[in-house]
Each structure stands twice: as structure tokens, then as C-alpha cells.
Design an enzyme around this catalytic site. Sequence first.
Site, PDB file in Angstrom:
ATOM      1  N   CYS A  71       0.903  -1.256  -0.044  1.00 27.02           N
ATOM      2  CA  CYS A  71      -0.058   0.000   0.176  1.00 27.02           C
ATOM      3  C   CYS A  71       0.927   1.257  -0.059  1.00 27.02           C
ATOM      4  O   CYS A  71       1.589   1.441   1.032  1.00 27.02           O
ATOM      5  CB  CYS A  71      -0.885  -0.019   1.220  1.00 27.02           C
ATOM      6  SG  CYS A  71      -1.914   1.283   1.209  1.00 27.02           S
ATOM      7  N   MET A  90      -4.692   4.912  -5.360  1.00 29.40           N
ATOM      8  CA  MET A  90      -3.477   4.212  -4.461  1.00 29.40           C
ATOM      9  C   MET A  90      -2.161   4.759  -4.875  1.00 29.40           C
ATOM     10  O   MET A  90      -1.760   4.907  -5.834  1.00 29.40           O
ATOM     11  CB  MET A  90      -3.869   2.826  -4.814  1.00 29.40           C
ATOM     12  CG  MET A  90      -5.137   2.358  -5.118  1.00 29.40           C
ATOM     13  SD  MET A  90      -6.369   2.632  -6.223  1.00 29.40           S
ATOM     14  CE  MET A  90      -5.666   1.263  -7.318  1.00 29.40           C
TER      15      MET A  90
END
Length: 395
Positions: free
Chosen positions: A104, A317
Site C-alpha cells: 500500500c 492508490m
Amino acid sequence: MSNAAQVKVPATYMRGGTSKGVFFRLEDLPAAARQPGHARDRLFQRVIGSPDPYAKHTDGMGGATSSTSKCVILSPSAQPDHDVDYLYGQVSIDTDFVDWSGNCGNLSTAAGAFAVHAGYVDPARIPANGSVAVRIWQANIGKTIIAHVPITDGQVQETGDFELDGVTFPAAEIVLEFLDPAEDDDNGGALFPTGNLIDELEVPGIGRFQATLINAGIPTIFLNAADIGYTGSELQEAINSDAAALARFETIRAWGAVQMGLIRDVAEAATRQHTPKVAFVAPPAAYTASSGRQVRAEDIDLRVRALSMGKLHHAMMGTAAVAIGTAAAIPGTLVNLAAGGGERQAVRFGHPSGTLRVGAEARLEHGQWRVTKAIMSRSARILMSGWVHVPGDAF
């Protein structure tokens, strides 16, 4: 019949970029969860409140979105010249699954700040005022990230005036450097796993599309918005409320994963929900962001929309931003062409919440493209610290 008592585990709830998650020090986890496996997965699922057939996470710390269903483990690094090892788990919302296949990028920001908070960075390297370069080993993908964390009076500076579209309040800026973000050949694939800047992706029952398949930051399938019936200015509701559209995107993702060599059969995609990502691009045009802000065509180089865990992301993201910046830097990819083509070292793209700038350094070596670094700015902040409580028989 007696019921198990709750146990409490030291934890920190943090926002990083446009995501948030529950952070743990490895040594604070229950013994059974200090190793990868069933107990760790069960613990994290119970912390988040998954799997939840109601898709609300009422009985957990998750926010019932891909951006908020996350857990992180940090520990002193086992790698030379690194401060901390960072392991990330994407917890599925309504299915029994924790995906460990990728990173992430947003929470990479928080990982740098947490490393300082947790005492994992040598105090001798932390200035009274200035910034400290935290060297992070991203254990999911085996890559180095450098987080430049601001310091005031020897502590992490969390408040500030840096604004990030998709985050309500300003905070202190943290600059991230993703070093050599492309996958290595001996770690699962090259920058372009098929060897092509643009491929023909044939998806049975849906169609045949041009696609750029890239491994940088996170494996990503880029499509042209117009080829799949979109403008590139869509907000979440336009896609996430359309079950048929989401099913098409998931089918495209599965077939793209096969073509990228990430899975052998489309059926395996169900157990690899976090990667690859699917994104679609379009040339710059004016649109209204989810906040109501007007994004002008002259303020961006292209528009990008990306899906995460089966839904259109509310912003972008961080790892997908790395993929965008890398692909934009390489002439001839769909991302580069949408941005107008040619060589570039940075790109500003429009996403549902606003805009984001990301830079990348790419060069052609012996006929193969290599990206050495991707750079972007995010912010991070502790939201709560203390203990998270879970039933003792949950894991």
C-alpha cells in the site's frame, strides 16, 4: 458454557495518504500471530471486522472500503542499511481472505512515521529539527522505500499546511522515494511482463482492448477510457453503483493477471484481489471532483481512474500512482500517450478527488526500460493509539 474473554493488543490507528489502517509492532502481537499463517490472518480479520456480509465493519476497526480495511506490521529491519521491515495486509471486506500480494503506497507514508514513533530509527539519526530519511524494506514485494519524515523538537511533525486531495485536513508533508519500483525478473516479472508497451488484451465475452501491462509500484492494467465506454471523468457512484460494470472490470482484471503471468488461470483471481489493479486513462479535460472542486484541463496532464478490491477508488492508490508516473515517463505507453506523448519526468493527473503529481526516473538500457525511482508527497497522522480488543478465541 463459558465464552472467551477479550484480549488486548497494543496498536496504533493511523492515516497515511488517502488510506488508514491499524499498525502493530511485530513484538506486540500475540505469539501465534508473529508468524505468517492462519492465526495472523484471523487476528487481522477480527480487528478489521471481516468478513462482514453486511459490508459495514460495524464490529471492527475497518471502514468497509478498500482504503480503510488494512493492517500493517513493522519490526526492526533484517535487511542491511534499512531501519524497518514493513509488511502490509489488505483485509477483504465481505470474503474470508487477507491479501499479502502487494504494497500500500499510501500507508508506506505512515510506515515511515510509525517507525520513528515506535523507536525503530536510531535516535542518533533523528535531528532536533529538520527531517530524517527512514529506509523501509517493503517485505511484501522486496523493495526499498525512503520516507523523508519531518521532525520538530525531536518528534515526528504531524501537523502542517500540506494539502492532499482526498484528505480533508492539511498535515505535514512526507516525501516518499520508491527505489527501483519495477519487479525484477527473478522476483516475478519485468517492468513490462509481456515485453510490450502496449498489448492486445482479449477478454472472452467482453471484447478486445489495447492495454499497457506494467509492474511498477504495483502490477497494473491500464486501459483507454474510451475503449471501455467511459470518459475518464467518472466519480465513484457512476461505477460502484453498477454491478454489471464491476463484474466486467473484475473479468478484465482476471484475464489481465493471466497475461501478466501473475496467475495461471482466471479462477485464481479470486484469491488475489489486491493485485493487479485496473485503471483507465484519458487525455486532460475539465471535470468536477467529488468535493465539488473544479479541476481545469490546463492543470493536469491526463485523467486516471483506478479500481481497488473491486471498487473504483475515491482518489488514487499510492502504488498505482507509482505505476502511473512510471508509465507516463516511458514514451509509447497508453498512459504516456494520454498525457500527450514524449519524454517526461513528472506527471500531474486528475483522479476522482482532485489531482496528484508524481515523478519518475526511467531510462532505456540495452533495449529495455528501467525505472530507478518514483517520487511523490503524502502525509500521515496518528488517529488513535492504545490497544485493540478482540475475542480471545478469534485467532
